[in-house]
Design a protein around this motif. Structure first.
Motif, PDB file in Angstrom:
ATOM      1  N   ALA A 171       3.781  14.802   9.622  1.00 12.49           N
ATOM      2  CA  ALA A 171       2.520  14.456   8.957  1.00 12.49           C
ATOM      3  C   ALA A 171       2.530  13.005   8.485  1.00 12.49           C
ATOM      4  N   VAL A 172       3.685  12.542   7.964  1.00 13.24           N
ATOM      5  CA  VAL A 172       3.792  11.150   7.527  1.00 13.24           C
ATOM      6  C   VAL A 172       3.707  10.221   8.737  1.00 13.24           C
ATOM      7  N   LEU A 173       4.403  10.584   9.807  1.00 13.52           N
ATOM      8  CA  LEU A 173       4.409   9.753  11.004  1.00 13.52           C
ATOM      9  C   LEU A 173       3.020   9.669  11.630  1.00 13.52           C
ATOM     10  N   LYS A 174       2.319  10.784  11.677  1.00 10.88           N
ATOM     11  CA  LYS A 174       0.963  10.779  12.229  1.00 10.88           C
ATOM     12  C   LYS A 174       0.032   9.907  11.393  1.00 10.88           C
ATOM     13  N   ALA A 175       0.198   9.945  10.071  1.00 17.53           N
ATOM     14  CA  ALA A 175      -0.623   9.102   9.202  1.00 17.53           C
ATOM     15  C   ALA A 175      -0.351   7.627   9.478  1.00 17.53           C
ATOM     16  N   ALA A 176       0.924   7.296   9.677  1.00 15.29           N
ATOM     17  CA  ALA A 176       1.266   5.899   9.974  1.00 15.29           C
ATOM     18  C   ALA A 176       0.635   5.460  11.293  1.00 15.29           C
TER      19      ALA A 176
ATOM     20  N   ALA B 200       6.941  23.127  -1.249  1.00 20.96           N
ATOM     21  CA  ALA B 200       8.090  24.031  -1.206  1.00 20.96           C
ATOM     22  C   ALA B 200       9.263  23.505  -2.015  1.00 20.96           C
ATOM     23  N   THR B 201       9.410  22.183  -2.094  1.00 19.10           N
ATOM     24  CA  THR B 201      10.552  21.595  -2.801  1.00 19.10           C
ATOM     25  C   THR B 201      10.128  20.637  -3.912  1.00 19.10           C
ATOM     26  N   ASN B 202       8.825  20.524  -4.145  1.00 22.02           N
ATOM     27  CA  ASN B 202       8.303  19.608  -5.181  1.00 22.02           C
ATOM     28  C   ASN B 202       8.735  18.161  -4.940  1.00 22.02           C
ATOM     29  N   THR B 203       8.917  17.816  -3.674  1.00 16.09           N
ATOM     30  CA  THR B 203       9.357  16.478  -3.295  1.00 16.09           C
ATOM     31  C   THR B 203       8.163  15.630  -2.877  1.00 16.09           C
ATOM     32  N   ILE B 204       8.200  14.346  -3.239  1.00 12.39           N
ATOM     33  CA  ILE B 204       7.187  13.416  -2.766  1.00 12.39           C
ATOM     34  C   ILE B 204       7.851  12.411  -1.835  1.00 12.39           C
ATOM     35  N   SER B 205       7.327  12.319  -0.616  1.00 15.46           N
ATOM     36  CA  SER B 205       7.717  11.281   0.330  1.00 15.46           C
ATOM     37  C   SER B 205       6.649  10.203   0.303  1.00 15.46           C
ATOM     38  N   TYR B 206       7.056   8.976   0.605  1.00 18.30           N
ATOM     39  CA  TYR B 206       6.123   7.855   0.526  1.00 18.30           C
ATOM     40  C   TYR B 206       6.071   7.081   1.835  1.00 18.30           C
ATOM     41  N   LEU B 207       4.859   6.729   2.201  1.00 19.73           N
ATOM     42  CA  LEU B 207       4.609   5.805   3.303  1.00 19.73           C
ATOM     43  C   LEU B 207       4.176   4.495   2.651  1.00 19.73           C
ATOM     44  N   VAL B 208       5.014   3.489   2.748  1.00 16.34           N
ATOM     45  CA  VAL B 208       4.815   2.222   2.049  1.00 16.34           C
ATOM     46  C   VAL B 208       4.616   1.136   3.095  1.00 16.34           C
ATOM     47  N   SER B 209       3.544   0.369   2.981  1.00 19.91           N
ATOM     48  CA  SER B 209       3.247  -0.596   4.032  1.00 19.91           C
ATOM     49  C   SER B 209       2.815  -1.939   3.480  1.00 19.91           C
ATOM     50  N   ASP B 210       3.021  -2.950   4.306  1.00 22.04           N
ATOM     51  CA  ASP B 210       2.576  -4.303   4.025  1.00 22.04           C
ATOM     52  C   ASP B 210       1.169  -4.460   4.597  1.00 22.04           C
TER      53      ASP B 210
ATOM     54  N   ILE C 247       9.908   6.575   2.708  1.00 19.79           N
ATOM     55  CA  ILE C 247      10.930   6.790   1.680  1.00 19.79           C
ATOM     56  C   ILE C 247      11.075   8.279   1.400  1.00 19.79           C
ATOM     57  N   ASP C 248      12.302   8.784   1.495  1.00 21.03           N
ATOM     58  CA  ASP C 248      12.657  10.180   1.186  1.00 21.03           C
ATOM     59  C   ASP C 248      11.839  11.204   1.967  1.00 21.03           C
ATOM     60  N   PRO C 249      11.844  11.122   3.311  1.00 15.70           N
ATOM     61  CA  PRO C 249      11.119  12.121   4.100  1.00 15.70           C
ATOM     62  C   PRO C 249      11.795  13.488   4.050  1.00 15.70           C
ATOM     63  N   VAL C 250      10.993  14.525   4.249  1.00 13.58           N
ATOM     64  CA  VAL C 250      11.452  15.918   4.147  1.00 13.58           C
ATOM     65  C   VAL C 250      11.511  16.566   5.529  1.00 13.58           C
ATOM     66  N   LEU C 251      12.594  17.288   5.783  1.00 15.10           N
ATOM     67  CA  LEU C 251      12.686  18.191   6.922  1.00 15.10           C
ATOM     68  C   LEU C 251      12.501  19.603   6.375  1.00 15.10           C
ATOM     69  N   ASP C 252      11.485  20.315   6.845  1.00 12.87           N
ATOM     70  CA  ASP C 252      11.198  21.649   6.321  1.00 12.87           C
ATOM     71  C   ASP C 252      12.304  22.627   6.712  1.00 12.87           C
ATOM     72  N   TYR C 253      12.655  23.517   5.771  1.00 15.84           N
ATOM     73  CA  TYR C 253      13.744  24.454   6.003  1.00 15.84           C
ATOM     74  C   TYR C 253      13.395  25.799   5.397  1.00 15.84           C
TER      75      TYR C 253
ATOM     76  N   THR D 162       0.865  -1.174   0.000  1.00 14.78           N
ATOM     77  CA  THR D 162       0.000   0.000   0.000  1.00 14.78           C
ATOM     78  C   THR D 162       0.902   1.224   0.000  1.00 14.78           C
ATOM     79  N   VAL D 163       0.631   2.171  -0.882  1.00 11.62           N
ATOM     80  CA  VAL D 163       1.501   3.338  -1.047  1.00 11.62           C
ATOM     81  C   VAL D 163       0.697   4.605  -0.821  1.00 11.62           C
ATOM     82  N   GLN D 164       1.178   5.449   0.062  1.00  9.33           N
ATOM     83  CA  GLN D 164       0.579   6.764   0.295  1.00  9.33           C
ATOM     84  C   GLN D 164       1.638   7.830   0.036  1.00  9.33           C
ATOM     85  N   ALA D 165       1.260   8.859  -0.687  1.00  7.37           N
ATOM     86  CA  ALA D 165       2.201   9.906  -1.087  1.00  7.37           C
ATOM     87  C   ALA D 165       1.931  11.191  -0.316  1.00  7.37           C
ATOM     88  N   PHE D 166       3.019  11.915  -0.024  1.00  7.22           N
ATOM     89  CA  PHE D 166       2.948  13.194   0.673  1.00  7.22           C
ATOM     90  C   PHE D 166       3.774  14.198  -0.128  1.00  7.22           C
TER      91      PHE D 166
END
Length: 268
Positions: free
Chosen positions: A51-56, A12-22, A31-37, A4-8
């Motif tokens: 936000a990704v961690l809370k979703a998990a 600001a950086t046009n980056t997509i981080s992924y929460l991937v689960s079994d 995968i590829d989490p962002v630290l805001d700067y 299961t794949v969820q995208a975030f």
């Protein structure tokens, strides 16, 4: 079984981080989490990673891996902060040592110990995400250390490939190489056409669509990618990439991003 794949999307950086689960075991990777700067103030925030961690946590998922496709030059990594929150190990391609040495010298800083990462993956390594198997594909060219992660019917390609209407990654960073990138892309394009492709960034093409996207397929990339689709030759790609890269400015966050990311996202 497929993940299961969820995208975030980080605007600001046009980056997509992924929460991937079994789905069976509820084990998850980020995968590829962002630290805001904020480049004007030099301040960081963990809002995107949180936000990704809370979703998990809301879905009862256990984060057991933090995976980097490479040392990013356009955003700071949230992996070190997430490791502190979850205890999950950080994995990256084994050739990160080359990137560390190169940019430490460039910025006049001490080369960080490779142990800031918990696992260095070689090409072909396999490991478990719950009941799913993750296969590591070494896909250099954008940087020497770039890897893609193949999980079931999905592959997470970082900056190697973008959406078909935008093309491919630049290859002009130290250690980058357009010919190497072309060969890495051909390796990805040899995967089954129905394989889901999840890209690391999306930028809206000029005169094209009006919405951001991050999922496509190997079949669509083979046929439609504006840089490599339809059987583009290595010579044509290398010439195009060289000419295009010569017009691109450095990423805005190049120095702060790489200073942090060769340390797995840890800050001074």
């Amino acid at each position: 079984m497929n993940p299961t794949v969820q995208a975030f999307f980080d605007k600001a950086t046009n980056t997509i981080s992924y929460l991937v689960s079994d789905p069976a075991t509820r084990a998850a990777a980020i995968i590829d989490p962002v630290l805001d700067y904020d480049s004007e103030t030099g301040r960081t925030s963990t809002a995107s990673a949180d936000a990704v961690l809370k979703a998990a946590r809301a879905q009862g998922l256990e984060v057991v891996w933090l995976l980097e496709t490479h040392a990013h030059a356009d955003h700071l990594s949230g992996s070190d902060w997430l490791r502190g929150q979850t205890g999950a190990p950080i994995g990256i391609g084994s050739r990160i040592v080359e990137t560390q040495a190169c940019f430490a010298e460039r910025f006049g800083i001490e080369t960080p110990p490779v142990t800031v990462f918990d696992r260095l993956f070689a090409d072909g390594d396999r490991f478990r995400l719950g009941g799913l198997e993750v296969e590591v594909l070494h896909t250099p060219g954008h940087t020497p250390a770039c890897v893609s992660y193949r999980i079931g019917d999905a592959v997470f390609v970082g900056d190697t490939l973008f959406m078909p209407d935008f093309g491919t990654a630049r290859a002009d960073f130290p250690g980058g190489d357009a010919t190497t990138l072309y060969r890495s892309i051909q390796r990805l394009l040899s995967l089954p056409p129905e394989t889901r492709v999840f890209v690391g960034h999306d930028y809206l093409p000029k005169g094209g669509r009006g919405d951001f996207r991050w999922e496509t397929t190997i079949g669509a990339e083979r046929e439609e990618n504006v840089h490599v689709g339809g059987g583009a030759t290595e010579a044509d790609f290398t010439a195009m990439r060289g000419a295009r890269d010569a017009t691109l400015p450095p990423p805005k966050l190049l120095e702060p991003a790489l200073k942090a990311n060769i340390r797995a996202g840890a800050l001074d």
